[in-house]
Design a protein around this motif. Structure first.
Motif, PDB file in Angstrom:
ATOM      1  N   VAL A  77      32.516  23.765 -27.457  1.00 41.48           N
ATOM      2  CA  VAL A  77      33.357  23.593 -26.276  1.00 41.48           C
ATOM      3  C   VAL A  77      32.647  24.115 -25.027  1.00 41.48           C
ATOM      4  CG1 VAL A  77      35.487  24.366 -25.161  1.00 41.48           C
ATOM      5  CG2 VAL A  77      35.540  23.613 -27.543  1.00 41.48           C
ATOM      6  N   GLY A  78      32.067  25.307 -25.129  1.00 41.46           N
ATOM      7  CA  GLY A  78      31.384  25.885 -23.975  1.00 41.46           C
ATOM      8  C   GLY A  78      30.205  25.055 -23.518  1.00 41.46           C
ATOM      9  N   THR A  79      29.379  24.605 -24.461  1.00 40.07           N
ATOM     10  CA  THR A  79      28.219  23.793 -24.094  1.00 40.07           C
ATOM     11  C   THR A  79      28.664  22.451 -23.537  1.00 40.07           C
ATOM     12  OG1 THR A  79      27.011  24.855 -25.921  1.00 40.07           O
ATOM     13  CG2 THR A  79      25.977  22.959 -24.876  1.00 40.07           C
ATOM     14  N   GLY A  80      29.731  21.902 -24.095  1.00 40.45           N
ATOM     15  CA  GLY A  80      30.260  20.640 -23.586  1.00 40.45           C
ATOM     16  C   GLY A  80      30.702  20.742 -22.135  1.00 40.45           C
ATOM     17  N   PHE A  81      31.453  21.797 -21.824  1.00 42.74           N
ATOM     18  CA  PHE A  81      31.887  21.989 -20.440  1.00 42.74           C
ATOM     19  C   PHE A  81      30.703  22.269 -19.520  1.00 42.74           C
ATOM     20  CE2 PHE A  81      36.279  22.443 -21.926  1.00 42.74           C
ATOM     21  CZ  PHE A  81      36.967  21.846 -20.881  1.00 42.74           C
ATOM     22  N   LEU A  82      29.729  23.028 -20.014  1.00 43.98           N
ATOM     23  CA  LEU A  82      28.544  23.313 -19.201  1.00 43.98           C
ATOM     24  C   LEU A  82      27.818  22.021 -18.841  1.00 43.98           C
ATOM     25  CD1 LEU A  82      26.356  25.090 -17.938  1.00 43.98           C
ATOM     26  CD2 LEU A  82      25.402  25.420 -20.234  1.00 43.98           C
ATOM     27  N   VAL A  83      27.584  21.177 -19.830  1.00 42.53           N
ATOM     28  CA  VAL A  83      26.875  19.920 -19.579  1.00 42.53           C
ATOM     29  C   VAL A  83      27.696  19.005 -18.674  1.00 42.53           C
ATOM     30  CG1 VAL A  83      26.059  17.797 -20.654  1.00 42.53           C
ATOM     31  CG2 VAL A  83      25.476  20.011 -21.661  1.00 42.53           C
ATOM     32  N   GLY A 101      27.073  19.505 -26.312  1.00 44.83           N
ATOM     33  CA  GLY A 101      26.368  19.019 -25.131  1.00 44.83           C
ATOM     34  C   GLY A 101      26.375  17.507 -25.026  1.00 44.83           C
ATOM     35  N   VAL A 102      26.189  16.837 -26.144  1.00 43.43           N
ATOM     36  CA  VAL A 102      26.216  15.370 -26.153  1.00 43.43           C
ATOM     37  C   VAL A 102      27.586  14.857 -25.726  1.00 43.43           C
ATOM     38  CG1 VAL A 102      26.139  13.349 -27.665  1.00 43.43           C
ATOM     39  CG2 VAL A 102      24.356  15.101 -27.832  1.00 43.43           C
ATOM     40  N   VAL A 103      28.638  15.453 -26.278  1.00 39.54           N
ATOM     41  CA  VAL A 103      30.002  15.052 -25.893  1.00 39.54           C
ATOM     42  C   VAL A 103      30.226  15.307 -24.406  1.00 39.54           C
ATOM     43  CG1 VAL A 103      32.456  15.542 -26.217  1.00 39.54           C
ATOM     44  CG2 VAL A 103      30.949  15.375 -28.199  1.00 39.54           C
ATOM     45  N   GLY A 104      29.739  16.449 -23.913  1.00 40.71           N
ATOM     46  CA  GLY A 104      29.890  16.758 -22.494  1.00 40.71           C
ATOM     47  C   GLY A 104      29.217  15.725 -21.605  1.00 40.71           C
ATOM     48  N   ALA A 129      15.991  25.274 -19.148  1.00 37.12           N
ATOM     49  CA  ALA A 129      16.014  26.519 -19.928  1.00 37.12           C
ATOM     50  C   ALA A 129      16.982  26.484 -21.103  1.00 37.12           C
ATOM     51  CB  ALA A 129      16.351  27.714 -19.022  1.00 37.12           C
ATOM     52  N   ASN A 130      17.217  25.293 -21.662  1.00 37.73           N
ATOM     53  CA  ASN A 130      18.236  25.150 -22.701  1.00 37.73           C
ATOM     54  C   ASN A 130      18.004  23.841 -23.456  1.00 37.73           C
ATOM     55  OD1 ASN A 130      20.671  24.581 -24.125  1.00 37.73           O
ATOM     56  ND2 ASN A 130      21.857  25.778 -22.671  1.00 37.73           N
ATOM     57  N   PRO A 131      17.571  23.887 -24.715  1.00 39.32           N
ATOM     58  CA  PRO A 131      17.313  22.652 -25.457  1.00 39.32           C
ATOM     59  C   PRO A 131      18.539  21.758 -25.623  1.00 39.32           C
ATOM     60  CG  PRO A 131      16.236  24.506 -26.518  1.00 39.32           C
ATOM     61  CD  PRO A 131      17.121  25.085 -25.456  1.00 39.32           C
ATOM     62  N   ALA A 132      19.718  22.346 -25.838  1.00 38.87           N
ATOM     63  CA  ALA A 132      20.923  21.530 -26.019  1.00 38.87           C
ATOM     64  C   ALA A 132      21.272  20.791 -24.733  1.00 38.87           C
ATOM     65  CB  ALA A 132      22.093  22.414 -26.457  1.00 38.87           C
ATOM     66  N   VAL A 133      21.159  21.466 -23.610  1.00 36.41           N
ATOM     67  CA  VAL A 133      21.429  20.833 -22.320  1.00 36.41           C
ATOM     68  C   VAL A 133      20.363  19.783 -22.016  1.00 36.41           C
ATOM     69  CG1 VAL A 133      21.541  21.244 -19.823  1.00 36.41           C
ATOM     70  CG2 VAL A 133      22.722  22.778 -21.406  1.00 36.41           C
ATOM     71  N   THR A 134      19.132  20.037 -22.418  1.00 42.43           N
ATOM     72  CA  THR A 134      18.057  19.071 -22.212  1.00 42.43           C
ATOM     73  C   THR A 134      18.342  17.780 -22.952  1.00 42.43           C
ATOM     74  OG1 THR A 134      16.461  20.891 -21.964  1.00 42.43           O
ATOM     75  CG2 THR A 134      15.573  18.697 -22.395  1.00 42.43           C
ATOM     76  N   VAL A 135      18.759  17.870 -24.214  1.00 45.35           N
ATOM     77  CA  VAL A 135      19.117  16.683 -24.990  1.00 45.35           C
ATOM     78  C   VAL A 135      20.239  15.921 -24.292  1.00 45.35           C
ATOM     79  CG1 VAL A 135      20.199  15.889 -27.130  1.00 45.35           C
ATOM     80  CG2 VAL A 135      18.364  17.569 -27.223  1.00 45.35           C
ATOM     81  N   ALA A 136      21.259  16.649 -23.864  1.00 46.02           N
ATOM     82  CA  ALA A 136      22.417  16.006 -23.253  1.00 46.02           C
ATOM     83  C   ALA A 136      22.055  15.313 -21.945  1.00 46.02           C
ATOM     84  CB  ALA A 136      23.505  17.046 -23.021  1.00 46.02           C
ATOM     85  N   ARG A 137      21.228  15.949 -21.137  1.00 46.89           N
ATOM     86  CA  ARG A 137      20.851  15.374 -19.842  1.00 46.89           C
ATOM     87  C   ARG A 137      20.011  14.107 -20.003  1.00 46.89           C
ATOM     88  NH1 ARG A 137      19.552  20.531 -15.901  1.00 46.89           N
ATOM     89  NH2 ARG A 137      18.871  18.845 -14.516  1.00 46.89           N
ATOM     90  N   ILE A 187      16.963  13.462 -17.500  1.00 50.40           N
ATOM     91  CA  ILE A 187      15.562  13.642 -17.890  1.00 50.40           C
ATOM     92  C   ILE A 187      15.209  12.534 -18.869  1.00 50.40           C
ATOM     93  CG2 ILE A 187      16.265  15.294 -19.673  1.00 50.40           C
ATOM     94  CD1 ILE A 187      13.476  16.587 -19.412  1.00 50.40           C
ATOM     95  N   ALA A 188      14.081  11.898 -18.666  1.00 56.33           N
ATOM     96  CA  ALA A 188      13.659  10.807 -19.534  1.00 56.33           C
ATOM     97  C   ALA A 188      13.397  11.311 -20.950  1.00 56.33           C
ATOM     98  CB  ALA A 188      12.414  10.141 -18.973  1.00 56.33           C
ATOM     99  N   PRO A 189      13.750  10.520 -21.969  1.00 56.43           N
ATOM    100  CA  PRO A 189      13.495  10.943 -23.353  1.00 56.43           C
ATOM    101  C   PRO A 189      12.038  11.329 -23.613  1.00 56.43           C
ATOM    102  CG  PRO A 189      14.947   9.042 -23.336  1.00 56.43           C
ATOM    103  CD  PRO A 189      14.501   9.240 -21.917  1.00 56.43           C
ATOM    104  N   SER A 190      11.115  10.648 -22.972  1.00 60.98           N
ATOM    105  CA  SER A 190       9.693  10.955 -23.176  1.00 60.98           C
ATOM    106  C   SER A 190       9.314  12.329 -22.649  1.00 60.98           C
ATOM    107  CB  SER A 190       8.824   9.890 -22.499  1.00 60.98           C
ATOM    108  OG  SER A 190       9.086   9.850 -21.100  1.00 60.98           O
TER     109      SER A 190
END
Length: 234
Positions: free
Chosen positions: A15-21, A98-101, A174-182, A191-194
């Motif tokens: 929930v927290g990561t979702g809201f953050l993203v 993060g993905v859901v967010g 500074a956050n792998p989960a946020v990086t995936v979500a972005r 951020i581009a997948p590459s």
């Protein structure tokens, strides 16, 4: 907090990561629309919202679990405060949240649920910035807790991330989960997948350097079994 189950901790992290993203991506979209001709103002709007939501989320969820970041969870694992299975569960929850967010943020602004970002962020100076940003985040989080300032950690983290948006060239993921979500939103914060693998590596390196620095600066405190990064002190 012995009554906090792993399921509740994982839910809090998701929930927290979702809201953050959602805040990172959503404020980026809003900033682009409200200030279309001023990139600096867009970044200011994006950074202030991100810092503010971090303060709110950490204050609200830290009694359960409030890392919202695989690096911080792995630092907790490195100090022996959580076991491997627990860390893996929390990291999975962070990534899923993060993905859901990201999907929710896209939908809230009437965009397709998922659009892979085309924003290339591949350059050595950006990787260095991610190392610095992640190292600093670990130092801020652990330093507050080791120094007996647990009640201030939310404000310290929010303030640090707001500042790091500006003093790092990468704008401090500074956050792998946020990086995936972005990666899933082709908008201001994307951020581009590459570009993602190198960001991951830089964040891991920054986290490892942060652990080494903390062990040197706080040699006795890092061995305390009662000090957790993701929960209130017990």
């Amino acid at each position: 907090m012995s009554d906090v189950t792993l399921g509740r901790r994982a839910a809090a992290e998701a929930v927290g990561t979702g809201f953050l993203v959602a805040a990172v991506i959503g404020s980026g979209i809003a900033a682009s629309r409200l200030s279309p001709d001023d990139t600096g103002l867009q970044l200011l709007e994006n950074s202030l919202v991100t810092g503010a939501v971090l303060v709110a989320l950490v204050l609200a969820l830290r009694p359960v679990s409030a890392a919202f970041n695989p690096v911080i969870t792995l630092v907790d694992r490195a100090f022996g405060h959580v076991d491997t299975a627990t860390a893996a569960t929390l990291v999975a929850a962070q990534v899923a949240g993060g993905v859901v967010g990201a999907v929710v943020a896209n939908l809230m602004f009437d965009l397709p649920a998922v659009t892979l970002s085309a924003t290339d962020r591949s350059a050595p100076h950006l990787w260095l910035a991610e190392v610095v940003a992640t190292l600093g985040l670990v130092l801020v989080v652990v330093g507050c807790l080791r120094g007996g300032h647990a009640s201030s950690v939310a404000f310290a983290v929010g303030g640090y991330i707001t500042a790091a948006y500006w003093f790092t060239s990468s704008t401090s993921f500074a956050n792998p989960a946020v990086t995936v979500a972005r990666m899933l939103s082709d908008t201001f914060a994307g951020i581009a997948p590459s570009s993602v693998p190198a960001f991951f590596l830089a964040q891991v390196v920054g986290g490892a350097l942060g652990v080494a620095l903390v062990r040197y600066l706080f040699p006795a405190a890092t061995r305390r079994p009662d000090v957790h990064l993701t929960q209130e002190l017990r």
